[in-house]
Every structure is written in C-alpha cells, then in structure tokens.
Design a protein around this motif. Structure first.
Motif, PDB file in Angstrom:
ATOM      1  N   ARG A   1       0.807  -1.212   0.000  1.00  0.00           N
ATOM      2  CA  ARG A   1       0.000   0.000   0.000  1.00  0.00           C
ATOM      3  C   ARG A   1       0.845   1.269   0.000  1.00  0.00           C
TER       4      ARG A   1
ATOM      5  N   ASP B   1       1.102   7.015  -0.278  1.00  0.00           N
ATOM      6  CA  ASP B   1      -0.063   6.145  -0.164  1.00  0.00           C
ATOM      7  C   ASP B   1      -0.616   5.911  -1.567  1.00  0.00           C
TER       8      ASP B   1
ATOM      9  N   SER C   1      -3.295   4.531  -2.453  1.00  0.00           N
ATOM     10  CA  SER C   1      -4.743   4.737  -2.543  1.00  0.00           C
ATOM     11  C   SER C   1      -5.103   6.202  -2.765  1.00  0.00           C
ATOM     12  N   THR C   2      -4.297   7.117  -2.236  1.00  0.00           N
ATOM     13  CA  THR C   2      -4.561   8.546  -2.407  1.00  0.00           C
ATOM     14  C   THR C   2      -3.632   9.201  -3.413  1.00  0.00           C
TER      15      THR C   2
END
Length: 274
Positions: free
Chosen positions: A160, A177, A179-180
């Motif tokens: 991640r 990150d 995901s962001t």
C-alpha cells in the motif's frame, strides 16, 4: 556486525567472523545476503553463517542487496571502479549478474514490490530525479507522482505504501499512499536507512544530529507516533567509503549495525612461561 538484543539491551556479535554490512534476509528467514567489507563483494549464507557462498567478484563493487520475495534472486546496486551505480540481478544460487536498466545516471537502493514483479529505485546523487518503478517482465519504467527529490524508496509489505527520504537537508522521512496518490511527511528530522518491520506496522530508521548523536527510531503507522529504540552514537561505525553508517533489521526486527573494530579492539597478550 552487531545486533541489538532488545531483551538484555546490549549489542551482541552477529555472523561472527565475517566482516560485512548491508544485511538482507530471505522471506523464509533462512538465508542472509550481505556485502563484505572493505572489498564490497556480495555473499549469501544461512542465517547461522553456514553454507557461505560468494556471488560477485572484483572489480564490481556491491551495495545494499535485497532478496526477491520468492528467494530465487537478489537485486543489488553495483559499479565498476569510477563508474556509475546501476541495478543488477543475480540468482541466489550464483551466476552472472544482469544489469537491469543500463543508464548514465546513478540508480540506487533498489527494492522489491511485494509480488516480486517490480523494483522501485531512485538516486540521491542526481538532483531532481524522481522515484521510479520498473516492471521486470516488460522493462516498462513508471514514475511515482510527486516523487522528485526523493530517494531510498522502500515498499511496505502489503504494497500500500512506499517510504522514501528527501534529498535536501534535513533528510525527512516521507510516505506515499497508493490509494490517495499522495506523499505525507512522517518525520521532519534527519533520517537514513528506513526499513519496514516484517508486519508492516512500523518503519525503523536511523537519525543522527549535528552533535554526532545517532539513534535508531521507529515510526508507528497506526497513529504516526515516533518511538526511540537505541542510541548507536558510540559503538564505532564504518567510514563513509562503505554504506556510510549502515543500519538494518534482523529477522526478528531487532536492529543491526556494522561496527568498525579495526582500531578499537586491539589487544596485547603477555605470556608467563614460569
């Protein structure tokens, strides 16, 4: 090489009889690879020091090896005398090292993706270069967004995050990150040799200040807290022509450092023949 015994709070010899640094361990915790000091050749052995085998030879000089997740390959940074540092792969059983991405620019500190399909790398010596990943099957190179001016990238065990360090002073610890697609600051002070814990809950790193004090710290991912582990200021570090005060983790996440005893532990033996 010495390991910090967290139970007894003292440093104890590790892989006694071998002079080296840059230790990295296979995922099954059965094997270790490292570079010998001062010649910078690559070795691998069982974690108890048995079955020791030399993988590279001069004039190739090696730094910071890393095991592939399946234990079949070792990625490392290497250069011929006076040449540029590039990324190589070699079988853990031995053979000819393969240069992955020949370049006129320095490539350093290659680290594996958790699935073993890619490597992430950067350069501390070339200004304004980004963190990049290379797909080992297609050789396609991808740049991480917002990563210009960062180096020493390390993938988290779950894939991640990527931890990295700023090339400008102070060398701050940064966290990407996926995901962001954003970078955030994890530690605002001097950072070196950041390393993920086996469970991915911590990032261990070394922090040295202008007064030459050095500590091993860890960043707690859960609440972004910082914990002080041990003072390594006075144990005697290797000079800057090596990996420069290298720090790593043993299979149980206990701190490992390379200690220079060449001029610190010299003894005289007096014989009494009576």
């Amino acid at each position: 090489m010495v390991r910090y015994d967290t139970r007894n709070r003292e440093f104890v010899p590790y892989l006694a009889g071998n002079s080296g640094e840059g230790l990295a361990f296979s995922h099954d915790r059965q094997w270790v690879t490292y570079t010998s000091y001062p010649d910078g050749t690559l070795w691998r052995s069982k974690v108890d020091g048995s079955e020791r085998f030399q993988l590279t030879f001069p004039p190739l000089r090696v730094m910071l090896p890393r095991w592939s997740p399946d234990g079949r390959q070792i990625a490392f940074n290497a250069a011929l005398t006076g040449a540029i540092w590039n990324i190589y792969l070699i079988s853990s059983e031995g053979g000819t090292p393969r240069q992955i991405l020949p370049s006129e620019q320095s490539q350093m500190d290659a680290n594996w993706s958790p699935d073993g399909n890619s490597l992430v790398f950067a350069s501390a010596s070339v200004r304004d270069t980004p963190v990049s990943t290379i797909d080992l099957k297609t050789r396609h190179v991808t740049t991480l967004p917002g990563s210009t001016g960062l180096y020493s990238p390390h993938w988290s065990p779950d894939g991640r995050y990527i931890a990295a360090i700023t090339t400008t002073l102070p060398h701050k610890l940064m966290l990407f990150d996926f995901s962001t697609q954003q970078w955030t600051e994890a530690f605002a002070f001097e950072t070196s040799y950041e390393t993920w814990s086996r469970d991915g809950k911590y990032i261990y790193f070394q922090s040295c200040s202008v007064d030459d004090s050095c500590h091993i710290l860890r960043f707690r991912l859960r609440d972004r807290g910082i914990e002080k582990m041990v003072d390594v200021s006075n144990i005697g570090r290797l000079p800057a022509d090596s990996a420069g005060g290298w720090f790593g983790l043993a299979p149980d996440d206990s701190p490992l450092v390379a200690r220079n005893i060449s001029t610190q532990e010299i003894y005289a033996l007096e014989m009494d023949w009576r």
